[in-house]
Design an enzyme around this catalytic site. Structure first.
Site, PDB file in Angstrom:
ATOM      1  N   LYS A  40     111.955  63.604  69.046  1.00  0.00           N
ATOM      2  CA  LYS A  40     113.046  63.909  69.972  1.00  0.00           C
ATOM      3  C   LYS A  40     113.752  65.182  69.530  1.00  0.00           C
ATOM      4  O   LYS A  40     113.868  65.453  68.336  1.00  0.00           O
ATOM      5  CB  LYS A  40     114.041  62.733  70.008  1.00  0.00           C
ATOM      6  CG  LYS A  40     115.222  62.951  70.924  1.00  0.00           C
ATOM      7  CD  LYS A  40     115.985  61.654  71.182  1.00  0.00           C
ATOM      8  CE  LYS A  40     116.720  61.130  69.998  1.00  0.00           C
ATOM      9  NZ  LYS A  40     117.568  59.953  70.346  1.00  0.00           N
ATOM     10  N   LYS A  97     108.998  57.407  75.771  1.00  0.00           N
ATOM     11  CA  LYS A  97     110.314  56.921  76.195  1.00  0.00           C
ATOM     12  C   LYS A  97     110.879  57.878  77.232  1.00  0.00           C
ATOM     13  O   LYS A  97     110.859  59.095  77.032  1.00  0.00           O
ATOM     14  CB  LYS A  97     111.275  56.850  75.003  1.00  0.00           C
ATOM     15  CG  LYS A  97     110.911  55.816  73.956  1.00  0.00           C
ATOM     16  CD  LYS A  97     111.678  56.049  72.662  1.00  0.00           C
ATOM     17  CE  LYS A  97     113.168  56.226  72.887  1.00  0.00           C
ATOM     18  NZ  LYS A  97     113.864  56.670  71.659  1.00  0.00           N
TER      19      LYS A  97
END
Length: 242
Positions: A40, A97
């Protein structure tokens, strides 16, 4: 040998998800004992996506020592939802995700299209600020998602427990378990949150800022904080077993 990738479990103690921004952080997290290393970009908001080449470098650094996931970002609409997932599906991450805002949760076609872009690997991230409906786990499971997490959209120091009360978090995790979904809780968590959140029985607790130097999510991971989180989760598991 790669670690097995667990789906929804009956284990009482949650596992540790650590969000990392590059290969060096990934290696550090895996070495420390993280169960899931999550690619991320903390400089791009709550769910900032890294480019595919950066994700692949992170997966190589983990080298099978932990499960892996990659954040696909925050889609603007249904088409963007599927596009974002497809854009990272070829990286080889165990899970992807992606944020699923309320307007998209009610559209079964949009959810199914996103899930089909990464079959058996897609996890929905629901922001606490948007509210969580009791129907959300069933809708996501029916569309083909394998998991759902709650996170916080606003990174202003407020933690997940400031946005949603413990009964709401427990109800979300119970609803996901009933649908066979992997579950996770995240949102500016600190190590001291572990004991309380473990009571909701999520499969994972997700960390970034709480494990960084000075508690700042854009700073690098702090090895001492990583070790403390691993120890706290193991202690939680021992208490539950007793």
């Amino acid at each position: 040998m790669p670690k097995p990738v667990p789906l929804a479990s009956s284990a009482a103690a949650p596992r540790l998800l650590v969000s990392v921004r590059d290969a060096a952080e990934a290696a550090l997290a895996a070495q420390a004992g993280a169960d899931l290393v999550d690619a991320k970009d903390p400089d791009r908001g709550a769910l900032g996506a890294l480019p595919p080449e950066a994700v692949r470098a992170i997966l190589a650094a983990v080298a099978g020592r932990a499960a892996t996931s990659a954040v696909a970002g925050e889609p603007a609409d249904a088409a963007d939802l599927a596009r974002r997932v497809a854009g990272l599906a070829a990286t080889g991450a165990d899970f992807l995700k992606v944020s699923v805002p309320p307007g998209l949760r009610a559209g079964p076609e949009a959810l199914a299209a996103a899930a089909s872009a990464a079959p058996g690997r897609l996890i929905a991230v629901l922001f606490a600020e948007d509210g969580i409906g009791p129907e959300d786990p069933a809708r996501l499971a029916a569309a083909g998602f394998v998991g759902a997490m709650i996170d916080t959209a606003v990174k202003d120091g407020g933690r997940l427990g400031d946005r949603l009360a413990a009964p709401a978090l427990a109800a979300f995790c119970a609803g996901c378990r009933a649908q066979g979904l992997l579950t996770g809780l995240a949102g500016s968590l600190r190590i001291e949150d572990i004991a309380a959140l473990a009571a909701a029985r999520p499969d994972y607790l997700g960390f970034r800022g709480g494990l960084c130097r000075g508690g700042e999510r854009r700073a690098g991971l702090d090895p001492a904080r990583l070790a403390a989180a691993v120890a706290a989760l193991r202690a939680s598991g021992r208490r539950d077993a007793a």
